[in-house]
Design a protein around this motif. Structure first.
Motif, short mmCIF file in Angstrom:
data_model
loop_
_atom_site.label_atom_id
_atom_site.label_comp_id
_atom_site.label_asym_id
_atom_site.label_seq_id
_atom_site.Cartn_x
_atom_site.Cartn_y
_atom_site.Cartn_z
N GLY A 196 0.78 -1.00 0.06
CA GLY A 196 0.09 -0.01 0.01
C GLY A 196 0.98 1.28 -0.15
O GLY A 196 0.66 2.16 -0.61
N SER B 146 1.12 4.21 -3.04
CA SER B 146 0.76 5.69 -2.93
C SER B 146 2.13 6.70 -3.12
O SER B 146 2.00 7.63 -2.78
CB SER B 146 0.22 5.76 -1.54
N ARG C 36 -6.54 -6.92 2.88
CA ARG C 36 -6.98 -5.56 1.95
C ARG C 36 -6.76 -4.53 3.11
O ARG C 36 -6.37 -3.30 2.52
CB ARG C 36 -8.12 -5.75 1.38
N THR D 191 -3.27 -3.23 3.32
CA THR D 191 -2.84 -2.26 2.32
C THR D 191 -3.55 -0.95 2.19
O THR D 191 -2.75 0.13 1.95
CB THR D 191 -3.17 -3.03 0.94
N ARG D 192 -4.56 -0.91 2.53
CA ARG D 192 -5.24 0.46 2.63
C ARG D 192 -4.57 1.13 3.65
O ARG D 192 -4.46 2.36 3.63
CB ARG D 192 -6.88 0.20 3.01
N THR D 193 -4.16 0.62 4.66
CA THR D 193 -3.61 1.41 5.73
C THR D 193 -2.19 2.04 5.44
O THR D 193 -1.78 3.06 5.75
CB THR D 193 -3.42 0.53 7.30
N ARG E 281 -1.44 2.66 2.35
CA ARG E 281 -1.88 3.92 1.43
C ARG E 281 -2.19 5.15 2.26
O ARG E 281 -1.80 6.06 1.80
CB ARG E 281 -2.82 3.57 0.53
N ARG E 282 -3.04 4.82 3.07
CA ARG E 282 -3.44 5.88 4.11
C ARG E 282 -2.03 6.56 4.88
O ARG E 282 -2.18 7.97 4.87
CB ARG E 282 -4.50 5.76 5.15
N SER F 187 -8.66 8.59 9.02
CA SER F 187 -9.40 8.68 7.64
C SER F 187 -9.29 9.89 6.90
O SER F 187 -9.74 10.01 5.91
CB SER F 187 -10.67 8.04 7.65
#
Length: 574
Positions: A71, A75, A233, A236-238, A240-241, A346
């Motif tokens: 992630g 990004s 998932r 991976t989102r974490t 990216r964030r 978020s």
């Protein structure tokens, strides 16, 4: 879109200047096989990984770290994995609580001394969660938490097992002669079904829910099981964030407030969470210079309904909670109580984050007009035995014992309790009040989970399954029963608990929030004058540091020199 000027990144101080020292920093990266394109003008995102082969809860973190890395790369960040101390609840002695502050210090210093622009905090097992939050708050570098997630639900024969809580239950049945060795071994072989934290609402899941409610993790993070695809998932989102947070400079100091802490407190109450959350939240608040008191906890307890029907105080397990809609769905039923304007990692408010969340099963996430308990799932008691307070998880207790008076049976320490508790000659009845001392932050040392004192075998054989038990210890979030905990000051610090004798009458009244030791003030002073000296401070190492500086349960058990906001001094680069 945030300002993406690379010169504003913290890591630019290490890698950007055209000088000899920065030449050294860049050349050492290249010695590890990295090229300019890997790190130049990119946020450096640390993956603080508490993986260990002695920590079941985190045994999947090797894979999750790679998914976080994916992630970060997606990004445009530069991922660097940094191992930090793993606090495996089941295998560390005397207790991981002894080392919570050590991990907090390590996280703070690791973040501060390295060229890190943001961090993903990978934890989950009980004390790793507050420790990592405490350290990240003090370092005040953009940070986001990735919880380990609960293990999958377990089955034995036709029974759904809950880790921890069912261990206690079936052990009592074995002592009572109702469970054979073969069945006990069968339970042992299947009660831990997968990687991940306890599948009940123990301390790990409680703190994961509290962390999400406070805005420190992505929505859905708290209840997602450890080994399902969605957890990969989520990792991976974490990642990216975390890159976006570096550009936004979204530091803990910009979103963690007293209102955020209240959200965490109310969430713990609404899910029937672990009593350990009280101690950890006080410590987390302390790092923000927020004076969180036991009185505030009790104030919110009186108005917050318990609507999460999850073991040990309820009927279901974390996988069920996940399938029922998870924490966002539960919080959506509490919007009138929560501070929904609080910012989260978020980048949106808590209210925006939970808007539209759907409850799938009203049996697991109850409606407000059908709660597990209307209020007061965990309560503060005060009185002459606990001048600074103590707590009881009333929803996990026998209702008949919430107002009780009985004679004390005192165990001076854990070894003597273990030696005497099943003695057939022990002068104990179901009305007795079992007391354990020397089990607090200083006494054990480390404040272990000894508060769910075992019931005497002869009473188990007679059908007794709960008694009033008092201690200056904690208890596991998977534990249950009429257990009064965190008595402060503790006995090893000279608290009144150190002076109780066998036969003294002890009374608790949970509806009135009182605990009373029926001994005159004159007798108490007489006993205090004759009391032996307090326990000596260890003579070396971390144990000495801990004993000299740890605070009491009602103050969060943080080190006194870490209270308040960090000066935030950046390391000099010479």
């Amino acid at each position: 879109m945030p300002d993406r000027d690379p010169t504003q990144l913290r890591s630019h101080r290490w890698f950007g200047p055209d000088d000899m020292r920065s030449f050294g920093h860049r050349s050492r990266l290249k010695a590890m096989g990295f090229d300019d394109i890997d790190y130049q003008d990119r946020p450096v995102v640390a993956i603080l990984n508490t993986w260990s082969e002695l920590n079941t809860c985190h045994s999947h973190f090797r894979n999750r770290a790679d998914e976080v890395r994916r992630g970060i790369l997606q990004s445009g960040g530069f991922p660097v994995e940094v191992p930090v101390m793993s606090l495996g609840e089941m295998l560390m002695k005397p207790t991981t609580m002894l080392y919570r502050n050590l991990l907090a210090m390590e996280v703070e210093e690791v973040l501060r001394c390295h060229p890190i622009d943001s961090a993903v905090l990978m934890g989950g097992c009980d004390k790793t969660v507050p420790a990592m939050l405490m350290g990240a708050i003090s370092a005040d570098i953009p940070s986001i938490f990735l919880p380990a997630g609960p293990m999958l639900s377990a089955r034995w024969k036709d029974v759904t097992l809950g880790s921890g809580s069912d261990v206690w239950k079936y052990w009592d049945e074995r002592l009572a002669g109702n469970l054979c060795d073969q069945d006990w071994k069968g339970i042992e072989n299947c009660i831990g079904r997968s990687a991940g934290t306890c599948m009940t609402m123990g301390t790990a899941s409680t703190m994961a829910c509290v962390t999400e409610a406070m805005g420190f993790s992505l929505p859905g993070a708290a209840a997602t099981p450890a080994v399902v695809a969605e957890h990969s998932r989520l990792a991976t989102r974490t990642g990216r964030r975390a890159v976006e947070m570096a550009w936004e400079q979204l530091k803990p100091s910009t979103f963690m407030t007293a209102e955020s802490i209240d959200n965490g407190l109310m969430t713990s109450l609404a899910i029937g969470g672990s009593t350990n959350a009280i101690v950890h939240l006080i410590a987390i608040a302390g790092r923000l210079e927020i004076d969180l008191t036991l009185e505030r906890f009790d104030e919110l307890s009186r108005v917050t309904p318990m609507i999460g029907d999850i073991r040990p105080a309820g009927r279901y397990l974390m996988e069920d909670f996940y399938n029922a809609g998870g924490l966002s769905a539960l919080l959506a039923r509490l919007t009138d109580l929560l501070n929904t304007d609080c910012t989260t990692v978020s980048g949106v408010t808590l209210g925006e984050q939970i808007r539209g969340a759907e409850v799938i099963d009203d049996q697991i996430i109850r409606t407000r007009d059908n709660p597990v308990a209307a209020s007061g799932g965990t309560c503060l008691l005060k009185g002459n035995l606990a001048p600074n307070g103590c707590v009881i998880k009333s929803v996990a207790a026998d209702p008949k014992l919430l107002s009780h008076k009985g004679p004390a049976i005192v165990f001076d320490d854990y070894p003597s309790m273990k030696e005497r508790i099943h003695d057939p000659d022990l002068d104990v009845t179901a009305d007795s009040v079992l007391i354990l001392r020397s089990a607090g932050p200083l006494g054990a040392p480390g404040f272990p989970e000894w508060g769910m004192l075992p019931l005497p075998k002869k009473l188990l054989e007679a059908g007794v399954r709960d008694m009033v038990r008092l201690s200056d210890a904690r208890m596991s979030g998977t534990s249950y029963g009429t257990c009064v905990l965190h008595i402060a000051p503790e006995s090893a610090a000279g608290g009144p608990l150190s002076l109780v004798k066998d036969g003294d009458q002890i009374e608790i009244n949970v509806p009135q929030r009182t605990i009373h030791w029926h001994v005159s003030d004159e007798e108490i002073e007489s006993r205090r004058a004759a009391a032996p000296p307090l326990k000596a401070v260890p003579d070396r190492g971390y144990s000495q540091l801990y004993a000299k500086h740890v605070t009491q349960a009602d103050q969060g058990c943080d080190f006194d020199f870490l209270a308040g906001r960090s000066p935030g001094q950046e390391p000099g680069i010479h």
